[in-house]
Scaffold this motif. Structure first.
Motif, mmCIF file in Angstrom:
data_model
loop_
_atom_site.group_PDB
_atom_site.id
_atom_site.type_symbol
_atom_site.label_atom_id
_atom_site.label_comp_id
_atom_site.label_asym_id
_atom_site.label_seq_id
_atom_site.Cartn_x
_atom_site.Cartn_y
_atom_site.Cartn_z
ATOM 1 N N ARG A 291 -4.201 1.676 -8.327
ATOM 2 C CA ARG A 291 -3.916 0.437 -7.611
ATOM 3 C C ARG A 291 -2.995 0.716 -6.423
ATOM 4 O O ARG A 291 -2.212 1.653 -6.448
ATOM 5 N N THR A 292 -3.100 -0.087 -5.396
ATOM 6 C CA THR A 292 -2.214 0.065 -4.246
ATOM 7 C C THR A 292 -0.899 -0.638 -4.543
ATOM 8 O O THR A 292 -0.884 -1.858 -4.751
ATOM 9 N N PRO A 293 0.213 0.098 -4.598
ATOM 10 C CA PRO A 293 1.494 -0.551 -4.891
ATOM 11 C C PRO A 293 1.859 -1.553 -3.805
ATOM 12 O O PRO A 293 1.500 -1.374 -2.629
ATOM 13 N N PRO A 294 2.547 -2.633 -4.164
ATOM 14 C CA PRO A 294 2.861 -3.673 -3.175
ATOM 15 C C PRO A 294 3.947 -3.274 -2.183
ATOM 16 O O PRO A 294 4.147 -3.962 -1.184
ATOM 17 N N TYR A 295 4.674 -2.196 -2.466
ATOM 18 C CA TYR A 295 5.716 -1.724 -1.557
ATOM 19 C C TYR A 295 5.956 -0.244 -1.825
ATOM 20 O O TYR A 295 5.465 0.319 -2.807
#
Length: 638
Positions: A291-295
């Motif tokens: 998943r693409t981390p949010p930050y």
């Protein structure tokens, strides 16, 4: 706020101070660093000789005060170090001394900081009288903690930049404020009629404060409603307050810095370290699951640099017209109930965060002793009519029974556990049970972040229950250091060896089986009916833990083993009573024993049935105005 406004305010404070101090003392500069007033003096030694003077000055200006020497007034570090060491008893166990000439402070790290401080801070005053430096004391953790070390080293490196930041915060807090506000509002950004993504905005005509900013376990993409007008612009928020480090309250807080926020985060010292640990792991798990981390991790460092830590009971200005006091919540290490005093008594508002009202092995029960509360925002995780947890002694007895039954079958007990709080509670139970012969002595393997989180607990024993704190600090009995606790640090190979070996107990993250090493243990041990999977904590709706607890036995994997399905055959049991949340009785007792009671209660942080049933019960029992709000609602409180 203009510079002239601030200069005038500081000139007024300085005049008050000069009127109070003896003639032989001098003040060269007065400034704010965050909520704290800093006094620089050319006579630091004489200041230290005046026992009780700083307390009197703090009372006069109604601010916390730190006195620092003006540059050039202190002994050189080379001469000061041996003199400082000579003043401190050897038993204090000094592990580090660092001097900061730009602020005139000396950082002293010691195994027993109480011996460095002395009775009523007498040793600290002696140090200043002797060498002119202002001592700052830190505890050396009895268990090595990379998190504590990394946070402390990072803050030391950023000390200069952080001081500039604190002065800016001080200017904003103490900008000119008008009369009492005309209104106070709370906007719900999350955790209403659901568990997770806790977040609220507290607004007055002059200030906006964000309380918590978490994710929702088992529901990727469901984040707080930060896009609401009440939350924006995020960059202009006056402050952020974090009640505790669990990810459903803290996970998305670094995102604020990505959106341009550059202000303070108020929380306890233990929460600061734990949130850094959990947030970095949150990013790591996201990356491993594709998943693409949010930050980015850089945002976690920004958050740490902007964190201002408070002790329980400290009354602190955090914005014009808003004072914050944190109280023990009894939930996890450093967890806090946040009390907001708005205006000169216009409104008092309490956010419970997550609470456990009665004492546990690990913590004293939550505090509900507030001078005034008009509105209470109260968690309702176990708010349903029949949400009664087993008594703690009965819970421990049942846990011991299940371990013995599994051990007699030569099986292994696997316990999904939150790294922070429940794991340490269980460690205390297991250590005592083995020491007293109630269960066989066997290895207890700690997988995931549990050992690191435990080390952070030992670094901050002042947050632990009275008796446990005494054992660790004064009796040299640290139960967390028992030989049977072993860290799983060899990856999958070590896990395979443990699974093929003798009976043991495994504590593994994640507590709701949403990822992490617990998935490997399901695969390695789930096919053997002699083993036991034992739930001891809350399993949120939508999580794999909840589905298994309710009877699901065919488990699809969603990571690199995509397409594989596992059939669980081991015994699945649940033991209540170890939760960090108060049950229905505890929540009602929290309200019942408040004096005075609030006029209005918002029931949050529970699924729809829990918040509805609990809100109705509080109204019927206490004749209070109660609400079970939805997300994105705004309440005018005054």
């Amino acid at each position: 706020m203009t510079t002239n406004d601030n200069t005038t305010a500081l000139d007024s404070v300085r005049e008050k101070l000069n009127n109070e101090i003896p003639d032989e003392l001098s003040i060269s500069r007065v400034t704010y660093e965050g909520p704290e007033l800093i006094i620089y003096t050319d006579t630091p030694r004489k200041f230290a000789e005046q026992d009780g003077l700083v307390r009197r000055l703090a009372s006069t200006v109604r601010k916390r005060i730190t006195v620092r020497p003006a540059p050039g007034t202190q002994t050189s570090p080379t001469d000061a170090e041996p003199r400082i060491r000579n003043l401190i008893p050897d038993k204090a166990g000094i592990t580090n001394l660092e001097f900061y000439p730009e602020t005139g402070e000396v950082l002293i790290e010691a195994e027993k900081p109480g011996l460095v401080i002395g009775s009523r801070a007498s040793t600290l005053r002696e140090i200043t009288k002797e060498v002119g430096w202002t001592p700052e004391v830190l505890r050396t953790p009895p268990m090595e903690s990379s998190t504590v070390d990394n946070v402390r080293n990072f803050l030391k490196q950023e000390r200069g930049e952080r001081r500039q930041f604190l002065e800016q915060v001080g200017e904003e807090i103490h900008r000119e404020s008008g009369q009492d506000p005309e209104w106070v509002r709370v906007t719900t950004l999350g955790c209403c009629r659901e568990v997770g993504r806790a977040s609220f905005i507290l607004s007055t005509p002059e200030s906006r404060v964000l309380i918590d900013c978490g994710d929702k376990p088992g529901a990727e993409g469901e984040v707080p409603y930060l896009q609401l007008p009440e939350a924006n612009p995020i960059a202009d928020l006056d402050a952020v307050v974090l009640t505790h480090a669990h990810l459903d309250h803290s996970a998305l807080l670094p995102l604020l810095f990505k959106y341009g926020y550059d202000g303070p985060v108020y929380t306890t010292e233990a929460t600061r370290d734990l949130m850094g640990l959990l947030q970095l792991d949150y990013l790591d798990v996201a990356a491993k699951e594709g998943r693409t981390p949010p930050y980015e991790s850089e945002m976690v460092r920004e958050e740490l640099k902007h964190t201002i830590t408070l002790d329980y009971g400290d009354v602190t200005d955090i914005a014009p017209g808003i004072k914050l006091t944190l109280h023990n919540a009894g939930h996890i290490l450093g967890s806090a109930v946040a009390h907001f005093h708005i205006g000169s008594g216009f409104h008092n508002l309490v956010f419970s965060g997550d609470i456990h009202h009665t004492d546990t092995r690990l913590f004293n029960g939550a505090s509900n002793d507030f001078p005034r509360v008009e509105t209470l925002v109260l968690e309702s995780t176990y708010g349903r009519r029949n949400d009664y947890q087993t008594d703690q002694e009965d819970s421990e007895r049942r846990l011991i029974e299940l371990i013995n039954e599994t051990s007699e079958r030569d099986g292994t007990v696997v316990i999904p556990a939150f790294a922070v709080g429940r794991s340490q509670e269980l460690m205390l139970v297991l250590e005592e049970a083995m020491r007293e012969g109630k269960i066989p002595t066997m290895p207890v393997y700690l997988d995931g972040m549990i050992r690191e989180a435990t080390a952070i607990h030992t670094a901050y024993p002042e947050f632990l229950r009275d008796g446990l704190r005494q054992r660790i600090l004064h009796d040299n009995e640290n139960p967390f250091l028992a030989d049977q606790f072993q860290q799983v640090d060899g990856g999958d190979q070590m896990r395979e060896e443990i699974a093929a070996g003798d009976p043991c107990i495994i504590l593994s993250t994640s507590g709701m089986v949403t990822g992490g090493p617990i998935i490997s243990w399901l695969e390695l041990l789930g096919g053997d009916p002699e083993n036991t999977l034992l739930f001891v904590g809350y399993q949120a709706q939508g999580t794999l833990g909840r589905r298994i607890q309710r009877g699901e036995r065919k488990i699809p994997f969603s990571d690199s083993r995509r397409g594989k399905e596992l059939t669980l055959q081991f015994r699945v049991e649940s033991v209540s009573g170890f939760s960090g949340h108060a049950d229905r009785n505890g929540l009602e007792d929290f309200v019942r024993t408040m004096e005075p009671r609030p006029h209005k209660i918002l029931c949050v942080h529970g699924d729809e049935s829990a918040t509805d049933q609990f809100s109705s019960a509080l109204y019927q029992k206490f004749n209070l105005r109660t609400y079970a709000p939805k997300n994105t609602e705004t309440f005018r409180l005054g």
